[in-house]
Design a protein around this motif. Structure first.
Motif, PDB file in Angstrom:
ATOM      1  N   ASP A   6       0.232  -4.479  -2.502  1.00 52.69           N
ATOM      2  CA  ASP A   6      -0.873  -3.757  -1.863  1.00 52.69           C
ATOM      3  C   ASP A   6      -2.162  -4.535  -2.101  1.00 52.69           C
ATOM      4  O   ASP A   6      -2.629  -4.664  -3.225  1.00 52.69           O
ATOM      5  CB  ASP A   6      -0.987  -2.349  -2.457  1.00 52.69           C
ATOM      6  CG  ASP A   6      -2.136  -1.567  -1.866  1.00 52.69           C
ATOM      7  OD1 ASP A   6      -2.614  -0.651  -2.530  1.00 52.69           O
ATOM      8  OD2 ASP A   6      -2.542  -1.904  -0.739  1.00 52.69           O
ATOM      9  N   SER A  50     -13.080  -6.559   3.556  1.00 52.22           N
ATOM     10  CA  SER A  50     -11.965  -5.750   4.061  1.00 52.22           C
ATOM     11  C   SER A  50     -11.588  -4.767   2.973  1.00 52.22           C
ATOM     12  O   SER A  50     -11.239  -5.178   1.856  1.00 52.22           O
ATOM     13  CB  SER A  50     -10.769  -6.636   4.412  1.00 52.22           C
ATOM     14  OG  SER A  50     -11.049  -7.444   5.512  1.00 52.22           O
ATOM     15  N   LYS A  60      -9.618  -1.776   0.734  1.00 50.65           N
ATOM     16  CA  LYS A  60      -8.241  -1.547   0.322  1.00 50.65           C
ATOM     17  C   LYS A  60      -7.543  -0.686   1.372  1.00 50.65           C
ATOM     18  O   LYS A  60      -8.173   0.189   1.980  1.00 50.65           O
ATOM     19  CB  LYS A  60      -8.228  -0.851  -1.038  1.00 50.65           C
ATOM     20  CG  LYS A  60      -6.843  -0.588  -1.604  1.00 50.65           C
ATOM     21  CD  LYS A  60      -6.926   0.056  -2.970  1.00 50.65           C
ATOM     22  CE  LYS A  60      -5.537   0.347  -3.515  1.00 50.65           C
ATOM     23  NZ  LYS A  60      -5.593   0.949  -4.876  1.00 50.65           N
ATOM     24  N   SER A  61      -6.263  -0.931   1.559  1.00 41.04           N
ATOM     25  CA  SER A  61      -5.492  -0.160   2.518  1.00 41.04           C
ATOM     26  C   SER A  61      -5.569   1.338   2.188  1.00 41.04           C
ATOM     27  O   SER A  61      -5.398   1.738   1.029  1.00 41.04           O
ATOM     28  CB  SER A  61      -4.022  -0.616   2.473  1.00 41.04           C
ATOM     29  OG  SER A  61      -3.225   0.155   3.338  1.00 41.04           O
ATOM     30  N   GLY A  62      -5.875   2.127   3.222  1.00 37.44           N
ATOM     31  CA  GLY A  62      -5.987   3.574   3.022  1.00 37.44           C
ATOM     32  C   GLY A  62      -7.395   4.041   2.722  1.00 37.44           C
ATOM     33  O   GLY A  62      -7.653   5.252   2.694  1.00 37.44           O
ATOM     34  N   HIS A  63      -8.309   3.114   2.502  1.00 38.90           N
ATOM     35  CA  HIS A  63      -9.702   3.466   2.221  1.00 38.90           C
ATOM     36  C   HIS A  63     -10.530   3.394   3.495  1.00 38.90           C
ATOM     37  O   HIS A  63     -10.346   2.497   4.322  1.00 38.90           O
ATOM     38  CB  HIS A  63     -10.293   2.513   1.171  1.00 38.90           C
ATOM     39  CG  HIS A  63      -9.785   2.753  -0.207  1.00 38.90           C
ATOM     40  ND1 HIS A  63     -10.270   2.058  -1.292  1.00 38.90           N
ATOM     41  CD2 HIS A  63      -8.847   3.597  -0.687  1.00 38.90           C
ATOM     42  CE1 HIS A  63      -9.652   2.485  -2.393  1.00 38.90           C
ATOM     43  NE2 HIS A  63      -8.772   3.406  -2.041  1.00 38.90           N
ATOM     44  N   ASP A  64     -11.458   4.358   3.652  1.00 41.13           N
ATOM     45  CA  ASP A  64     -12.246   4.420   4.869  1.00 41.13           C
ATOM     46  C   ASP A  64     -13.740   4.273   4.628  1.00 41.13           C
ATOM     47  O   ASP A  64     -14.530   4.265   5.576  1.00 41.13           O
ATOM     48  CB  ASP A  64     -11.983   5.745   5.596  1.00 41.13           C
ATOM     49  CG  ASP A  64     -12.232   6.970   4.715  1.00 41.13           C
ATOM     50  OD1 ASP A  64     -11.861   8.076   5.147  1.00 41.13           O
ATOM     51  OD2 ASP A  64     -12.779   6.806   3.605  1.00 41.13           O
ATOM     52  N   ASN A 122     -11.743  -0.774  12.192  1.00 47.44           N
ATOM     53  CA  ASN A 122     -10.647  -0.970  11.233  1.00 47.44           C
ATOM     54  C   ASN A 122     -11.144  -0.813   9.788  1.00 47.44           C
ATOM     55  O   ASN A 122     -10.425  -1.155   8.852  1.00 47.44           O
ATOM     56  CB  ASN A 122     -10.002  -2.347  11.423  1.00 47.44           C
ATOM     57  CG  ASN A 122     -10.938  -3.491  11.081  1.00 47.44           C
ATOM     58  OD1 ASN A 122     -12.137  -3.266  10.824  1.00 47.44           O
ATOM     59  ND2 ASN A 122     -10.430  -4.692  11.085  1.00 47.44           N
ATOM     60  N   TYR A 123     -12.346  -0.292   9.612  1.00 49.16           N
ATOM     61  CA  TYR A 123     -12.995   0.009   8.327  1.00 49.16           C
ATOM     62  C   TYR A 123     -13.574  -1.215   7.630  1.00 49.16           C
ATOM     63  O   TYR A 123     -14.276  -1.046   6.625  1.00 49.16           O
ATOM     64  CB  TYR A 123     -12.050   0.742   7.363  1.00 49.16           C
ATOM     65  CG  TYR A 123     -11.420   1.968   7.952  1.00 49.16           C
ATOM     66  CD1 TYR A 123     -10.035   2.096   8.035  1.00 49.16           C
ATOM     67  CD2 TYR A 123     -12.209   3.005   8.437  1.00 49.16           C
ATOM     68  CE1 TYR A 123      -9.449   3.218   8.590  1.00 49.16           C
ATOM     69  CE2 TYR A 123     -11.619   4.134   8.999  1.00 49.16           C
ATOM     70  CZ  TYR A 123     -10.244   4.230   9.070  1.00 49.16           C
ATOM     71  OH  TYR A 123      -9.665   5.343   9.634  1.00 49.16           O
ATOM     72  N   SER A 124     -13.320  -2.409   8.119  1.00 48.97           N
ATOM     73  CA  SER A 124     -13.941  -3.569   7.503  1.00 48.97           C
ATOM     74  C   SER A 124     -15.451  -3.510   7.718  1.00 48.97           C
ATOM     75  O   SER A 124     -15.937  -2.767   8.580  1.00 48.97           O
ATOM     76  CB  SER A 124     -13.365  -4.864   8.070  1.00 48.97           C
ATOM     77  OG  SER A 124     -13.719  -4.994   9.430  1.00 48.97           O
TER      78      SER A 124
END
Lengths: 110, 113
Positions: free
Chosen positions: B1, B24, B26-30, B71-73
């Motif tokens: 992850d 960018s 972490k995956s799942g973070h907005d 994409n939250y980046s």
């Protein structure tokens, strides 16, 4: 308002205990604790919420005194890997930005 | 992850220039926050983005601006660079409403000469 940490620096021998304090002049909603090693990113240790219980994992724990707007981080039987700068971060009601404290540099010697 | 990824890791710019830093989450973070950390000091909050909007802002001049993408980046832009802008710029992400603390990237070391 930046929270104030004490002490600014502490040197311990491996196995000794340490307490780091964090004080705010404003009513707190949450307190975060992070450790940052030289040249690295801060790493999240734990979060304490208003009305929540004392947190802890392994030999690191923390408390949150809501009346005094203070938090303390307890490091028990310190290990060499505990060395670094510890920051508390606070969030106030209605203001969710995380404001970091002045930092406490912890050095563990063998 | 994968955690939080920042680019570039190091950057040297001349006073007066403009710079763009990227993050960018972490995956799942907005939610993405940006911090400036001067040597020997704690991170100072610049601003926070959620749903492509700036939610909170610290005491930084308008030369500091940001953006969050679908994409939250996120990007941090600094115009008219000053020598005092030299610092480590940290990006931190979390899932809003989830009380697990922020995950920080390794930062971008900006040097203004």
């Amino acid at each position: 308002q930046q929270p104030v940490q004490s002490p600014q620096a502490v040197i311990l021998r491996e196995g000794e205990d340490a307490v780091i304090n964090c004080s705010s002049s404003k009513a707190l909603y949450s307190v975060h604790w992070y450790r940052q090693k030289h040249g690295e990113a801060p790493v999240f240790l734990m979060i304490l919420l208003k009305g929540g219980e004392q947190k802890g994992h392994d030999k690191i724990s923390a408390s949150f005194n809501e009346k005094k707007q203070q938090s303390s981080l307890y490091l028990t039987a310190s290990q060499l890997s505990y060395s670094g700068t510890y920051f508390c971060g606070t969030e106030n009601f209605g203001n969710e930005k995380l404001t970091f404290g002045t930092g406490t540099r912890l050095t563990i010697i063998p | 992850d994968a955690g939080v990824t920042q680019s570039p890791t190091h950057l040297i710019k001349t006073r007066g220039q403009q710079v763009t830093l990227r993050c960018s989450p972490k995956s799942g973070h907005d939610t993405v926050s940006w911090y400036q950390q001067a040597l020997g000091q704690g991170p100072q909050f610049i601003f926070q983005y959620y749903e492509e909007e700036e939610r909170q802002r610290g005491n930084f001049p308008d030369r500091f601006s940001g953006h969050q993408f679908p994409n939250y980046s996120s990007e941090l832009n600094v115009n008219a660079l000053l020598l005092g802008d030299s610092a480590l710029y940290l990006c931190a992400s979390l899932a809003l409403g989830q009380y697990y603390g922020y995950t920080f990237g390794s930062g971008t070391r900006l040097t203004v000469v």
